[in-house]
Design a protein around this motif. Structure first.
Motif, mmCIF file in Angstrom:
data_model
loop_
_atom_site.group_PDB
_atom_site.id
_atom_site.type_symbol
_atom_site.label_atom_id
_atom_site.label_comp_id
_atom_site.label_asym_id
_atom_site.label_seq_id
_atom_site.Cartn_x
_atom_site.Cartn_y
_atom_site.Cartn_z
ATOM 1 N N LEU A 60 34.451 47.896 26.347
ATOM 2 C CA LEU A 60 32.762 47.613 25.995
ATOM 3 C C LEU A 60 32.116 46.397 26.353
ATOM 4 N N PHE A 61 32.971 45.240 25.586
ATOM 5 C CA PHE A 61 32.366 44.069 25.853
ATOM 6 C C PHE A 61 32.744 43.370 27.325
ATOM 7 N N PHE A 62 33.804 44.012 27.801
ATOM 8 C CA PHE A 62 33.983 43.622 29.409
ATOM 9 C C PHE A 62 33.070 44.192 30.281
ATOM 10 N N ALA A 63 32.735 45.493 29.989
ATOM 11 C CA ALA A 63 31.735 46.304 30.860
ATOM 12 C C ALA A 63 30.307 45.547 30.769
ATOM 13 N N ALA A 64 29.983 45.348 29.431
ATOM 14 C CA ALA A 64 28.656 44.434 29.449
ATOM 15 C C ALA A 64 28.526 43.099 30.221
ATOM 16 N N TYR A 65 29.983 42.432 30.201
ATOM 17 C CA TYR A 65 29.999 41.209 30.827
ATOM 18 C C TYR A 65 29.577 41.448 32.391
ATOM 19 N N ALA A 66 30.448 42.124 32.797
ATOM 20 C CA ALA A 66 30.746 42.514 34.148
ATOM 21 C C ALA A 66 29.186 43.083 34.638
ATOM 22 N N GLY A 67 28.584 44.097 34.057
ATOM 23 C CA GLY A 67 27.464 44.655 34.286
ATOM 24 C C GLY A 67 26.140 43.611 34.343
ATOM 25 N N GLY A 115 31.585 33.398 24.701
ATOM 26 C CA GLY A 115 31.977 34.810 23.983
ATOM 27 C C GLY A 115 32.968 35.292 24.548
ATOM 28 N N ILE A 116 32.966 35.765 25.864
ATOM 29 C CA ILE A 116 34.025 36.334 26.493
ATOM 30 C C ILE A 116 35.586 35.577 26.628
ATOM 31 N N GLY A 117 35.161 34.344 26.658
ATOM 32 C CA GLY A 117 36.337 33.098 26.558
ATOM 33 C C GLY A 117 37.116 33.377 25.279
ATOM 34 N N MET A 118 36.441 33.532 24.165
ATOM 35 C CA MET A 118 37.307 33.651 22.987
ATOM 36 C C MET A 118 37.769 35.218 22.849
ATOM 37 N N ALA A 119 37.097 36.228 23.185
ATOM 38 C CA ALA A 119 37.517 37.455 22.769
ATOM 39 C C ALA A 119 38.428 38.253 23.816
ATOM 40 N N HIS A 120 38.364 37.610 25.175
ATOM 41 C CA HIS A 120 39.112 38.829 25.924
ATOM 42 C C HIS A 120 40.627 38.207 25.866
ATOM 43 N N PRO A 121 41.052 36.938 26.087
ATOM 44 C CA PRO A 121 42.583 36.628 25.639
ATOM 45 C C PRO A 121 43.000 36.937 24.384
ATOM 46 N N THR A 122 42.251 36.764 23.561
ATOM 47 C CA THR A 122 42.636 37.122 22.090
ATOM 48 C C THR A 122 42.944 38.554 21.788
ATOM 49 N N ALA A 175 18.809 48.456 32.459
ATOM 50 C CA ALA A 175 20.085 48.217 32.719
ATOM 51 C C ALA A 175 20.748 47.097 31.750
ATOM 52 N N MET A 176 19.866 46.155 31.668
ATOM 53 C CA MET A 176 20.391 45.111 30.681
ATOM 54 C C MET A 176 20.550 45.484 29.150
ATOM 55 N N ALA A 177 19.584 46.318 28.717
ATOM 56 C CA ALA A 177 19.435 46.885 27.504
ATOM 57 C C ALA A 177 20.610 47.663 27.051
ATOM 58 N N LEU A 178 21.186 48.488 28.044
ATOM 59 C CA LEU A 178 22.377 49.221 28.072
ATOM 60 C C LEU A 178 23.470 48.294 27.670
ATOM 61 N N HIS A 179 23.320 47.084 28.319
ATOM 62 C CA HIS A 179 24.715 46.086 28.136
ATOM 63 C C HIS A 179 24.489 45.640 26.488
ATOM 64 N N VAL A 180 23.249 45.440 26.064
ATOM 65 C CA VAL A 180 23.187 44.983 24.610
ATOM 66 C C VAL A 180 23.585 46.091 23.718
ATOM 67 N N LEU A 181 23.473 47.357 24.250
ATOM 68 C CA LEU A 181 23.902 48.519 23.232
ATOM 69 C C LEU A 181 25.331 48.605 23.496
ATOM 70 N N LEU A 182 26.133 48.294 24.461
ATOM 71 C CA LEU A 182 27.441 48.098 24.607
ATOM 72 C C LEU A 182 28.069 47.148 23.583
#
Length: 455
Positions: A269-276, A365-372, A429-436
């Motif tokens: 979910l967080f990677f999809a929000a980032y890419a989107g 944020g993604i630099g913290m969450a993704h590799p961890t 579309a951005m609001a969808l990313h916030v929901l994710l």
């Protein structure tokens, strides 16, 4: 620094450099194609098939990722990695010499299968080769190697296409692939996986094909909305996708079951929000705010810079607390992503300064969450599960973003059909990313109550 605390020590150097080169080759190729796709479609007279330049890659990547994950747990990663490299290389060569759009699309499918399989093998090598205290370091380097092409890839590809030909973009990836093979294949051959009971590889293959078919229908339907045909295809695709997803992913992933299923759900979910967000922010800046394409690219690259910096720092934090703060870092990272995305969600109010601020925070944020999250998944893999866990991680990084970006595109299309401006469609579309991000944050709070403590 002692050998045991460096991914570039003599014991790990060849594999580390090989992994970084392989990831950079895949990352550059994917981003470069985004830049040169209009030139490809124009040159090959294939504008009507433009979307399949990307869809063919995505659908084949699903099959390569999930099938190879099961093969690795039976035979080890060396043979699948060799085959993946060969298939990816054949796809590059076929694309470079393609004389029509159909050949180009087939070539993209070969590239997608090879890339999905190759990245799954890389994740497995990380699980089998590096001790837990080095995994956050190599996963941080992995992330950096994938993100770095986003800063230079589109520009370099544009220059190559303008000065030479888009065909040289594909040719140019081959040397990196060859060097990655020379450095890492010998190490891959030495990796052994525990003997495990057959897990129904044939069944997994068919489920993967069914999922790819369902995803293809779903994405095709999204592209046709709001027409009736689009709604029918979308519904049919969803029906085909549900069962394979339930069977191929760990039980409970779709319902955020505590433990590993929630971890994979949160990551997807967080990677999809980032890419989107990356995709639609560029569209907002160029088509709505009138920012030049090169400036929009630099703004988006600011997220890559902060991602790279924090990927390095989080490995130091992990070493300092011996992994005890991993769940906190995932939660904090996802929360920061939410803040960053929220800053740019209201397109009419976005300017260059706000865009850079939002991107920098999102990258942190993604630099913290993704590799961890990758390190947490590996430390909790059962014996003989390395390939399957690797496939699940790669699946989260590829399938979910592809679907979410398609959904965002449908939101923009439907809003325009309803007479709204593109800006308001992008806000949707951005609001969808916030929901994710909100869903990912909830899932990330459920990591400690699974089969084993996930941190």
């Amino acid at each position: 620094m002692s050998e045991g605390h460096s991914i570039f020590s003599p014991r790990y150097a060849a594999l580390t450099i090989g992994i970084i080169l392989a990831v950079m080759a895949v990352g550059f190729e994917g981003l470069a194609v985004t830049t040169v796709a209009p030139a490809i479609a124009g040159d090959l007279d294939g504008i009507r098939l433009y979307g399949w330049i990307f869809s063919a890659y995505l659908l084949a990547q699903i099959i390569g990722t999930l099938v190879v994950g099961r093969q690795i747990d039976r035979k080890g990663p060396a043979w699948p990695f060799t085959v993946a490299l060969i298939i990816f290389a054949i796809g590059l060569i076929a694309a470079a010499v393609a004389g029509d759009m159909i050949v180009l699309i087939v070539a993209r499918a070969l590239q997608g299968f090879g890339a999905g399989a190759m990245m799954t093998c890389v994740y497995t090598a990380i699980s089998l080769s590096y001790p837990d205290e080095l995994r956050t370091k190599i996963l941080g380097a992995f992330g950096t190697a994938y993100v770095l092409p986003s800063m230079i890839g589109p520009y370099v590809a544009g220059v190559i296409a303008q000065q030479l030909s888009w065909r040289f973009v594909f040719w140019g990836v081959l040397p990196f692939l060859l060097l990655a093979a020379l450095l890492s294949l010998n190490v891959f051959r030495k990796l052994k996986v525990p003997a495990v009971q057959e897990k129904g590889t044939t069944r997994a293959t068919w489920l993967s094909v069914l999922l790819a078919a369902g995803t293809g229908l779903f994405l095709s339907g999204l592209g046709m909305l709001p027409q009736t045909q689009g709604i029918v295809l979308l519904a049919a695709g969803l029906l085909l996708m549900v069962q394979p997803l339930r069977k191929l992913l760990p039980e409970g992933t779709l319902t955020f079951r505590p433990g590993l299923p929630s971890l994979l759900a949160s990551r997807g979910l967080f990677f999809a929000a980032y890419a989107g967000t990356q995709n639609f922010l560029v569209l907002a800046l160029t088509d709505v705010k009138g920012v030049a394409a090169d400036m929009a690219g630099l703004i988006v690259a600011s997220a890559a810079l902060s991602w790279c910096a924090v990927s390095y720092l989080q490995s130091r934090w992990d070493a300092a607390d011996q992994g005890q703060g991993r769940q906190k870092r995932i939660i904090t990272g996802v929360l920061l992503m939410g803040v960053g995305i929220a800053i740019v969600v209201w397109v009419p109010g976005v300017n260059i300064a706000l865009s850079v601020l939002g991107q920098m925070i999102t990258g942190i944020g993604i630099g913290m969450a993704h590799p961890t999250s990758g390190a947490v998944a590996f430390v909790n893999a059962k014996e003989g599960e390395s390939g399957e866990i690797s496939a699940n991680l790669q699946f989260a990084d590829s399938f979910t973003p592809g679907v979410v970006i398609g959904m965002g595109g449908a939101i923009v299309a439907v809003s325009q059909a309803a007479g709204m401006t593109m800006g308001y469609g992008i806000v949707g579309a951005m609001a969808l990313h916030v929901l994710l991000i909100a869903m990912s944050l909830f899932a990330s709070t459920r990591l400690k109550t699974g089969r084993r403590s996930l941190v």
